[in-house]
Design an enzyme around this catalytic site. Structure first.
Site, PDB file in Angstrom:
ATOM      1  CG  HIS A  37      43.943  23.106  27.106  1.00 50.12           C
ATOM      2  ND1 HIS A  37      44.678  22.648  28.180  1.00 50.12           N
ATOM      3  CD2 HIS A  37      44.375  24.376  26.851  1.00 50.12           C
ATOM      4  CE1 HIS A  37      45.523  23.603  28.564  1.00 50.12           C
ATOM      5  NE2 HIS A  37      45.359  24.653  27.782  1.00 50.12           N
ATOM      6  CB  CYS A  89      47.869  23.805  25.809  1.00 51.98           C
ATOM      7  SG  CYS A  89      48.597  25.022  26.901  1.00 51.98           S
ATOM      8  CG  ASN A 101      46.462  26.114  31.116  1.00 53.79           C
ATOM      9  OD1 ASN A 101      46.838  24.969  30.850  1.00 53.79           O
ATOM     10  ND2 ASN A 101      46.418  27.078  30.216  1.00 53.79           N
TER      11      ASN A 101
HETATM   12  C1  LIG Z   1      44.040  36.159  31.195  1.00 52.72           C
HETATM   13  C2  LIG Z   1      42.542  36.331  31.224  1.00 52.72           C
HETATM   14  C3  LIG Z   1      41.928  35.478  32.324  1.00 52.72           C
HETATM   15  C4  LIG Z   1      42.206  37.783  31.464  1.00 52.72           C
HETATM   16  O1  LIG Z   1      40.821  37.926  31.488  1.00 52.72           O
HETATM   17  P1  LIG Z   1      40.143  39.186  30.786  1.00 52.72           P
HETATM   18  O2  LIG Z   1      38.722  39.107  31.065  1.00 52.72           O
HETATM   19  O3  LIG Z   1      40.598  39.192  29.360  1.00 52.72           O
HETATM   20  O4  LIG Z   1      40.758  40.343  31.601  1.00 52.72           O
HETATM   21  P2  LIG Z   1      41.510  41.611  31.023  1.00 52.72           P
HETATM   22  O5  LIG Z   1      42.840  41.184  30.478  1.00 52.72           O
HETATM   23  O6  LIG Z   1      40.554  42.334  30.134  1.00 52.72           O
HETATM   24  O7  LIG Z   1      41.734  42.418  32.325  1.00 52.72           O
HETATM   25  C5  LIG Z   1      40.658  43.045  32.957  1.00 52.72           C
HETATM   26  C6  LIG Z   1      41.224  43.818  34.123  1.00 52.72           C
HETATM   27  O8  LIG Z   1      41.641  42.878  35.131  1.00 52.72           O
HETATM   28  C7  LIG Z   1      42.997  43.150  35.480  1.00 52.72           C
HETATM   29  N1  LIG Z   1      43.658  41.921  35.811  1.00 52.72           N
HETATM   30  C8  LIG Z   1      44.397  41.112  35.034  1.00 52.72           C
HETATM   31  N2  LIG Z   1      44.828  40.051  35.737  1.00 52.72           N
HETATM   32  C9  LIG Z   1      44.349  40.195  36.980  1.00 52.72           C
HETATM   33  C10 LIG Z   1      44.443  39.433  38.150  1.00 52.72           C
HETATM   34  N3  LIG Z   1      45.125  38.265  38.213  1.00 52.72           N
HETATM   35  N4  LIG Z   1      43.814  39.866  39.260  1.00 52.72           N
HETATM   36  C11 LIG Z   1      43.115  40.999  39.243  1.00 52.72           C
HETATM   37  N5  LIG Z   1      42.993  41.790  38.160  1.00 52.72           N
HETATM   38  C12 LIG Z   1      43.605  41.373  37.036  1.00 52.72           C
HETATM   39  C13 LIG Z   1      43.601  43.806  34.254  1.00 52.72           C
HETATM   40  O9  LIG Z   1      44.702  44.589  34.627  1.00 52.72           O
HETATM   41  C14 LIG Z   1      42.443  44.650  33.770  1.00 52.72           C
HETATM   42  O10 LIG Z   1      42.370  45.820  34.529  1.00 52.72           O
HETATM   43  P3  LIG Z   1      42.037  47.215  33.817  1.00 52.72           P
HETATM   44  O11 LIG Z   1      40.665  47.043  33.259  1.00 52.72           O
HETATM   45  O12 LIG Z   1      42.132  48.179  34.951  1.00 52.72           O
HETATM   46  O13 LIG Z   1      43.085  47.382  32.757  1.00 52.72           O
HETATM   47  C15 LIG Z   1      41.921  35.909  29.855  1.00 52.72           C
HETATM   48  O14 LIG Z   1      42.290  36.831  28.870  1.00 52.72           O
HETATM   49  C16 LIG Z   1      42.369  34.548  29.429  1.00 52.72           C
HETATM   50  O15 LIG Z   1      42.053  33.569  30.056  1.00 52.72           O
HETATM   51  N6  LIG Z   1      43.057  34.433  28.299  1.00 52.72           N
HETATM   52  C17 LIG Z   1      43.509  33.170  27.780  1.00 52.72           C
HETATM   53  C18 LIG Z   1      44.674  32.696  28.588  1.00 52.72           C
HETATM   54  C19 LIG Z   1      45.012  31.261  28.282  1.00 52.72           C
HETATM   55  O16 LIG Z   1      44.148  30.451  28.153  1.00 52.72           O
HETATM   56  N7  LIG Z   1      46.303  30.948  28.181  1.00 52.72           N
HETATM   57  C20 LIG Z   1      46.770  29.639  27.972  1.00 52.72           C
HETATM   58  C21 LIG Z   1      46.290  29.093  26.695  1.00 52.72           C
HETATM   59  S1  LIG Z   1      46.751  27.445  26.486  1.00 52.72           S
END
Ligand SMILES: CC(C)(COP(=O)(O)OP(=O)(O)OC[C@H]1O[C@@H](n2cnc3c(N)ncnc32)[C@H](O)[C@@H]1OP(=O)(O)O)[C@@H](O)C(=O)NCCC(=O)NCCS
Length: 328
Positions: free
Chosen positions: A255, A115, A285
């Site tokens: 980004h 990215c 993204n």
């Molecule tokens: C992926 C992301 C959105 C997850 O958000 P988060 O707030 O960290 O969520 P968590 O991983 O803590 O998950 C919270 C809950 O939602 C659930 N969950 C995860 N994805 C889900 C989805 N698509 N839909 C519904 N629930 C979801 C998880 O299983 C978890 O459930 P649990 O509490 O029962 O275990 C976040 O971590 C993120 O954006 N990370 C960076 C990703 C990124 O930018 N990547 C590219 C970089 S260039």
């Protein structure tokens, strides 16, 4: 050789025609529109057609940037495509773009910095222009990420989209100039934090498909923390390096990985969120493409204007990061 200024002389973007909303995703994987919007800010994304290659998106974005720059493809000296979803391992996506647009006088190559790739590419273009060896360099961020998404994995499938953005970097102008950049990488954290393992020299056998190594895998929490820390850090570094303060910044084009990452960065930097351009709701993204697509949209919406001091900033797998300070 004479030292010259480099500036952004043209911006273009292209999105595939097929769109996928969060509601559509609800039918494909265990998720909800409410979860995706509240945790990421994403409402929809564009999906490339089966036969549509990364170079096809890159070609259309390039033609729009070249037209905007008011030059002909023959005047392009170099084409740089930043992508982690190239058409194939060999030859490069950039040479395909060169053929498609008829840039007969251009050298062409791809770069891999995830990215952050567009910022890395822009910094290369900047060097060739300021040292006086080239007049026009085309820098493209283009991705067809949805071809590498495991649609049954809700941790990744809701986050990504396809698209392309391009800029022409040219020599001299009336005041507009690229002021400088900050680039960085840290290969120490586990590759598993954000990885597309299949197809490279490490994974070339039947285990690719069996082990789902042809799909993106991610540790969302670690990447989230990395993004929240590195965005403010790289922006602060580049702004200070060139003797400016955060108050001098008219617009930050980050980004587009997660709205919450951008909001957290704004708080750490003490820059009002209104100065951050955000369009993740429309495209999700798009990795290397997200910053040039955002530049194109910001200008269309009269948010990016001539004379503005802007910072572009990205981060991604590797880990890699980069920022670019520009008087537009
Ligand atoms: C992926 C992301 C959105 C997850 O958000 P988060 O707030 O960290 O969520 P968590 O991983 O803590 O998950 C919270 C809950 O939602 C659930 N969950 C995860 N994805 C889900 C989805 N698509 N839909 C519904 N629930 C979801 C998880 O299983 C978890 O459930 P649990 O509490 O029962 O275990 C976040 O971590 C993120 O954006 N990370 C960076 C990703 C990124 O930018 N990547 C590219 C970089 S260039």
């Amino acid at each position: 050789m004479e030292n010259s200024n480099s500036y952004i002389s043209g911006i273009g973007s292209y999105l595939p025609s097929q769109m996928l909303t969060n509601k559509d995703l609800e039918k494909m994987v265990d998720t909800t529109d409410e979860w995706i919007v509240s945790r990421t800010g994403i409402k929809k994304r564009y999906i490339s057609a089966k036969e549509e290659a990364t170079s096809d998106l890159a070609t259309k974005a390039s033609l729009s940037a070249i037209e905007d720059a008011g030059i002909s493809p023959n005047e392009i000296n170099m084409i740089i495509v930043a992508t982690f979803t190239p058409d194939m391992m060999l030859p490069s996506t950039a040479t395909r773009v060169q053929k498609n647009i008829g840039a007969n006088n251009a050298s062409a190559f791809d770069i891999s910095a995830a990215c952050s790739g567009f910022i890395y590419g822009l910094s290369i273009a900047h060097q060739f222009i300021i040292n006086g060896t080239m007049k026009n360099v085309l820098v493209i961020g283009a991705e067809t990420i949805t071809k590498y998404v495991d649609w049954s994995d809700r941790n990744t499938s809701v986050l990504f989209g396809d698209g392309a953005g391009a800029v022409v970097v040219s020599q001299n102008s009336n005041g507009a100039k690229i002021l400088g950049f900050n680039l960085g990488a840290n290969g120490n954290p586990p590759r598993e934090w954000l990885m597309l393992a299949g197809g490279g020299s490490v994974n070339r056998d039947e285990n690719i498909l069996k082990g789902k190594k042809n799909f993106i895998t991610m540790n969302g929490k670690e990447i989230f923390k990395f993004g929240v820390n590195i965005l403010p850090a790289t922006i602060t570094t580049v702004v200070k390096k060139y003797g400016l303060t955060n108050e001098d910044i008219d617009l930050v084009i980050p980004h587009q990985a997660n709205r919450r990452i951008i909001e957290a960065a704004a708080v750490i930097l003490n820059i009002p969120i209104q100065k951050f351009y955000i369009n993740i709701d429309r495209y999700a993204n798009t990795s290397a493409a997200s910053i040039p697509i955002a530049m194109f949209d910001a200008r269309k919406e009269n948010i990016l204007n001539k004379g503005d001091i802007i910072v572009l900033a990205g981060f991604g797998a590797g880990l890699t990061w980069g920022s670019m300070l520009i008087k537009y």
